[in-house]
Write a protein that holds these residues in place. Structure first.
Motif, PDB file in Angstrom:
ATOM      1  N   LYS A 100       0.807  -1.219   0.000  1.00  0.00           N
ATOM      2  CA  LYS A 100       0.000   0.000   0.000  1.00  0.00           C
ATOM      3  C   LYS A 100       0.839   1.267   0.000  1.00  0.00           C
ATOM      4  CE  LYS A 100      -4.507  -1.512   1.563  1.00  0.00           C
ATOM      5  NZ  LYS A 100      -5.420  -1.847   2.654  1.00  0.00           N
ATOM      6  N   THR A 101       2.115   1.133   0.395  1.00  0.00           N
ATOM      7  CA  THR A 101       2.961   2.329   0.461  1.00  0.00           C
ATOM      8  C   THR A 101       3.536   2.715  -0.902  1.00  0.00           C
ATOM      9  OG1 THR A 101       4.960   1.061   0.922  1.00  0.00           O
ATOM     10  CG2 THR A 101       3.637   1.723   2.824  1.00  0.00           C
ATOM     11  N   TYR A 102       3.358   1.863  -1.912  1.00  0.00           N
ATOM     12  CA  TYR A 102       3.881   2.189  -3.249  1.00  0.00           C
ATOM     13  C   TYR A 102       2.832   2.956  -4.077  1.00  0.00           C
ATOM     14  CZ  TYR A 102       7.664  -1.260  -2.613  1.00  0.00           C
ATOM     15  OH  TYR A 102       8.761  -1.967  -2.180  1.00  0.00           O
ATOM     16  N   PRO A 103       3.289   3.881  -4.927  1.00  0.00           N
ATOM     17  CA  PRO A 103       2.336   4.610  -5.781  1.00  0.00           C
ATOM     18  C   PRO A 103       1.732   3.730  -6.868  1.00  0.00           C
ATOM     19  CG  PRO A 103       4.599   5.308  -6.260  1.00  0.00           C
ATOM     20  CD  PRO A 103       4.667   4.416  -5.060  1.00  0.00           C
ATOM     21  N   SER A 104       2.527   2.776  -7.381  1.00  0.00           N
ATOM     22  CA  SER A 104       1.974   1.852  -8.366  1.00  0.00           C
ATOM     23  C   SER A 104       2.629   0.496  -8.165  1.00  0.00           C
ATOM     24  CB  SER A 104       2.217   2.361  -9.787  1.00  0.00           C
ATOM     25  OG  SER A 104       3.599   2.306 -10.066  1.00  0.00           O
ATOM     26  N   LEU A 105       1.948  -0.538  -8.638  1.00  0.00           N
ATOM     27  CA  LEU A 105       2.410  -1.899  -8.335  1.00  0.00           C
ATOM     28  C   LEU A 105       2.418  -2.783  -9.571  1.00  0.00           C
ATOM     29  CD1 LEU A 105       0.295  -2.537  -5.104  1.00  0.00           C
ATOM     30  CD2 LEU A 105       2.784  -2.314  -5.189  1.00  0.00           C
ATOM     31  N   LYS A 106       3.392  -3.703  -9.579  1.00  0.00           N
ATOM     32  CA  LYS A 106       3.401  -4.736 -10.611  1.00  0.00           C
ATOM     33  C   LYS A 106       3.451  -6.101  -9.929  1.00  0.00           C
ATOM     34  CE  LYS A 106       5.764  -2.289 -14.340  1.00  0.00           C
ATOM     35  NZ  LYS A 106       6.994  -2.330 -15.162  1.00  0.00           N
ATOM     36  N   VAL A 107       2.555  -6.972 -10.380  1.00  0.00           N
ATOM     37  CA  VAL A 107       2.463  -8.320  -9.818  1.00  0.00           C
ATOM     38  C   VAL A 107       2.603  -9.330 -10.941  1.00  0.00           C
ATOM     39  CG1 VAL A 107       0.944  -9.966  -8.640  1.00  0.00           C
ATOM     40  CG2 VAL A 107       0.949  -7.555  -7.944  1.00  0.00           C
ATOM     41  N   TRP A 108       3.483 -10.303 -10.740  1.00  0.00           N
ATOM     42  CA  TRP A 108       3.721 -11.316 -11.764  1.00  0.00           C
ATOM     43  C   TRP A 108       3.270 -12.678 -11.249  1.00  0.00           C
ATOM     44  CZ3 TRP A 108       9.381 -12.810 -13.606  1.00  0.00           C
ATOM     45  CH2 TRP A 108       9.280 -13.783 -14.627  1.00  0.00           C
ATOM     46  N   VAL A 109       2.307 -13.256 -11.946  1.00  0.00           N
ATOM     47  CA  VAL A 109       1.913 -14.632 -11.652  1.00  0.00           C
ATOM     48  C   VAL A 109       2.642 -15.513 -12.663  1.00  0.00           C
ATOM     49  CG1 VAL A 109       0.007 -16.257 -11.365  1.00  0.00           C
ATOM     50  CG2 VAL A 109      -0.341 -13.823 -10.863  1.00  0.00           C
ATOM     51  N   ALA A 110       3.747 -16.096 -12.207  1.00  0.00           N
ATOM     52  CA  ALA A 110       4.625 -16.860 -13.108  1.00  0.00           C
ATOM     53  C   ALA A 110       4.176 -18.320 -13.147  1.00  0.00           C
ATOM     54  CB  ALA A 110       6.072 -16.758 -12.628  1.00  0.00           C
ATOM     55  N   GLY A 111       3.878 -18.819 -14.334  1.00  0.00           N
ATOM     56  CA  GLY A 111       3.316 -20.164 -14.453  1.00  0.00           C
ATOM     57  C   GLY A 111       1.861 -20.149 -14.033  1.00  0.00           C
ATOM     58  N   CYS A 112       1.077 -19.267 -14.691  1.00  0.00           N
ATOM     59  CA  CYS A 112      -0.296 -19.005 -14.206  1.00  0.00           C
ATOM     60  C   CYS A 112      -1.256 -20.117 -14.588  1.00  0.00           C
ATOM     61  CB  CYS A 112      -0.814 -17.687 -14.757  1.00  0.00           C
ATOM     62  SG  CYS A 112      -1.127 -17.727 -16.543  1.00  0.00           S
ATOM     63  N   SER A 113      -0.828 -21.027 -15.475  1.00  0.00           N
ATOM     64  CA  SER A 113      -1.688 -22.124 -15.894  1.00  0.00           C
ATOM     65  C   SER A 113      -3.065 -21.600 -16.303  1.00  0.00           C
ATOM     66  CB  SER A 113      -1.765 -23.150 -14.762  1.00  0.00           C
ATOM     67  OG  SER A 113      -2.505 -24.267 -15.168  1.00  0.00           O
ATOM     68  N   SER A 114      -4.143 -22.172 -15.814  1.00  0.00           N
ATOM     69  CA  SER A 114      -5.463 -21.745 -16.276  1.00  0.00           C
ATOM     70  C   SER A 114      -6.049 -20.576 -15.476  1.00  0.00           C
ATOM     71  CB  SER A 114      -6.408 -22.934 -16.349  1.00  0.00           C
ATOM     72  OG  SER A 114      -6.150 -23.838 -15.324  1.00  0.00           O
TER      73      SER A 114
END
Lengths: 285, 200
Positions: A100-114
């Motif tokens: 929450k302390t970051y102005p913007s966020l990147k999230v990586w779901v690696a091997g997201c399958s279905s």
């Protein structure tokens, strides 16, 4: 042929098959854990009517239509939404406050399958008010699986478990707010993936995505041998911002990984790691 | 018929059990000394949402180390590794343990067949497989694979098992499998077993 010799031949066939797949299609399974891969390829041979892996290799080389089917055998696509609810509860309670302390966020779901993990995180981020400033990256080597992830449609009989998991994860709303049911299937709210980029990406052979704050890669690395696990975790280390978070599967550990020292085990029980800062400056983020 | 005294060069033990597993393992494992010279890999069928893991339950009774296997952990002697609930347990060529989430086999995850087949593939004739009580057929194909690779298969006497279906199925599937009482198995692991099970 003796059992011993047959086993040796099997190993040779496997090595050649993986080379053929890599040389012709650039799918690199050479660093996958052999024990499980052998089982899955034996199953593929049986279902596709090939008596040996060499016969399957011949088909693979001369008929590319078999490739998507084969990828479904060679990659394991088993997941549930909010699987291991304690993991998502830990994210909510301990990691989200940092994010929450970051102005913007990147999230990586690696091997997201279905896509079960992706939708779980998208729902969690919406519930925690972070959705609008977050970009999600969902990647997999299996194009069929990626298409299923984009569709976000799951068999209705699986939804009872998803609902239970969501509740145990500390979900604030009701999961039914996020899907509608029709014709025996639950279609998840398409706005949940509005901020998601789906991409074909191999942890074995592709390069790094940048500046991630959270990488969730659960029950993916168990299919890799140790050198490939090292490669993948090295990739995660490089992709994460300083003090970024890495979430792994409930029975996965960095203990045997070459890059273990680049991370601190911040929530050992839930297998959530944090990338160390260059210097351990307590004021640094 | 193969006899116990023919066991040689054993490098690892794999155990499969289902209904009645906790009672049987509570008899088999606690007598083992802390420095038991082999790694023991176990797949049992238990509900995934049990609050207390069978590993922690047995650790309280045992001198050998008992734990749930972690992915790519080396299999050490004097340690009992349980397949975690909801994961298959497999062995890699370098004797490290692998976990897998692939589909249940025989409606089971972990599946005893998956563990035994992968261990047979790696340890070949230096594997000792033990099939205990259970009310299904899981483990039978695995026992056959161990036997075919030259490994030793011992099966709890069906009449002394809480549920005899699993021992019966293993004996039927593996012609070289030998039935044995739990007491004899313990004895084999201990006094007589020490010398036989140690690597020369």
């Amino acid at each position: 042929m003796t059992q011993e010799a047959a086993a040796r031949t099997g190993d040779i066939e496997l090595r050649l098959f993986l080379e053929a797949m890599y040389s012709q299609y650039h799918y690199d399974f050479r660093g996958y854990s052999r024990a499980s891969l052998k089982r899955r390829l034996a199953l593929a041979c049986q279902r596709l009517g090939c008596s040996t892996l060499s016969a399957l290799q011949e088909r693979l080389l001369h008929d590319d239509r078999i490739l998507p089917q084969l990828l479904d055998y060679m990659t394991v696509q088993v997941s549930d939404m909010f699987r291991d609810p304690a993991y998502f509860r830990a994210l909510r309670q301990h990691i989200i406050p940092h994010l929450k302390t970051y102005p913007s966020l990147k999230v990586w779901v690696a091997g997201c399958s279905s896509g079960e993990e992706l939708y779980s995180l998208a729902i969690l981020f919406r519930e925690e008010g972070l959705e609008e400033k977050t970009m999600f990256y969902a990647t997999d080597v299996n194009g069929n699986a990626l298409a299923r992830a984009e569709a976000g449609v799951y068999a209705l009989e699986r939804v009872a478990l998803f609902t239970k998991n969501h509740r145990l994860s500390g979900g604030s709303g009701s999961l039914s707010d996020y899907y509608h049911a029709a014709y025996g299937a639950a279609r998840f709210d398409q706005t949940l993936r509005r901020r998601t980029v789906f991409s074909d990406h191999s942890l074995a052979s592709d390069s790094v995505f940048g500046e991630m704050h959270l990488i969730s890669c659960r029950n993916v690395l168990i299919y890799f041998d140790r050198p490939l696990q090292d490669t993948a975790v090295g990739l995660f280390r490089d992709a994460l911002v300083r003090k970024g978070f890495l979430g792994m599967g409930a029975r996965e550990t960095l203990r045997f990984n070459a890059h273990a020292k680049a991370f601190t085990e911040i929530l050992p029980q839930e297998r959530i790691y944090q990338k160390r800062g260059e210097t351990e400056d307590p004021c640094a983020r | 018929m193969r006899t116990v005294t023919s066991i040689r060069h054993i490098e690892a033990v794999v155990i499969g059990a289902s209904t009645g597993a906790i009672a049987a393992l509570s008899q088999l494992l606690p007598p083992l000394p802390q420095d038991f010279p082999l790694a023991i890999l176990v797949a049992v069928h238990v509900p995934a949402d049990q609050p207390h893991s069978i590993a922690s339950l047995l650790q309280a009774k045992c001198r050998v180390r008992v734990k749930e296997a972690e992915d790519k952990e080396p299999a050490h002697s004097g340690t009992v590794y349980f397949a975690p609930p909801d994961y298959h347990l497999l062995v890699e060529d370098d004797r490290r343990l692998s976990l897998s989430n692939e589909e249940p086999v025989n409606y089971s995850r972990p599946s005893i067949d998956v563990l035994l087949e992968s261990a047979a593939d790696v340890y070949r004739d230096s594997l000792l497989a033990v099939i205990l009580t259970g009310a299904n057929h899981d483990g039978a194909q695995g026992a056959r694979a161990v036997g075919r690779a030259g490994g030793t298969v011992l099966v709890q006497h069906p009449h002394s098992a809480t549920a005899r279906m699993m021992p019966d199925a293993a004996l039927a599937a593996c012609p070289t499998a030998e039935p044995m009482s739990l007491a004899d198995l313990t004895d084999l692991f201990l006094s007589r077993g020490r010398g036989l099970l140690c690597r020369p």
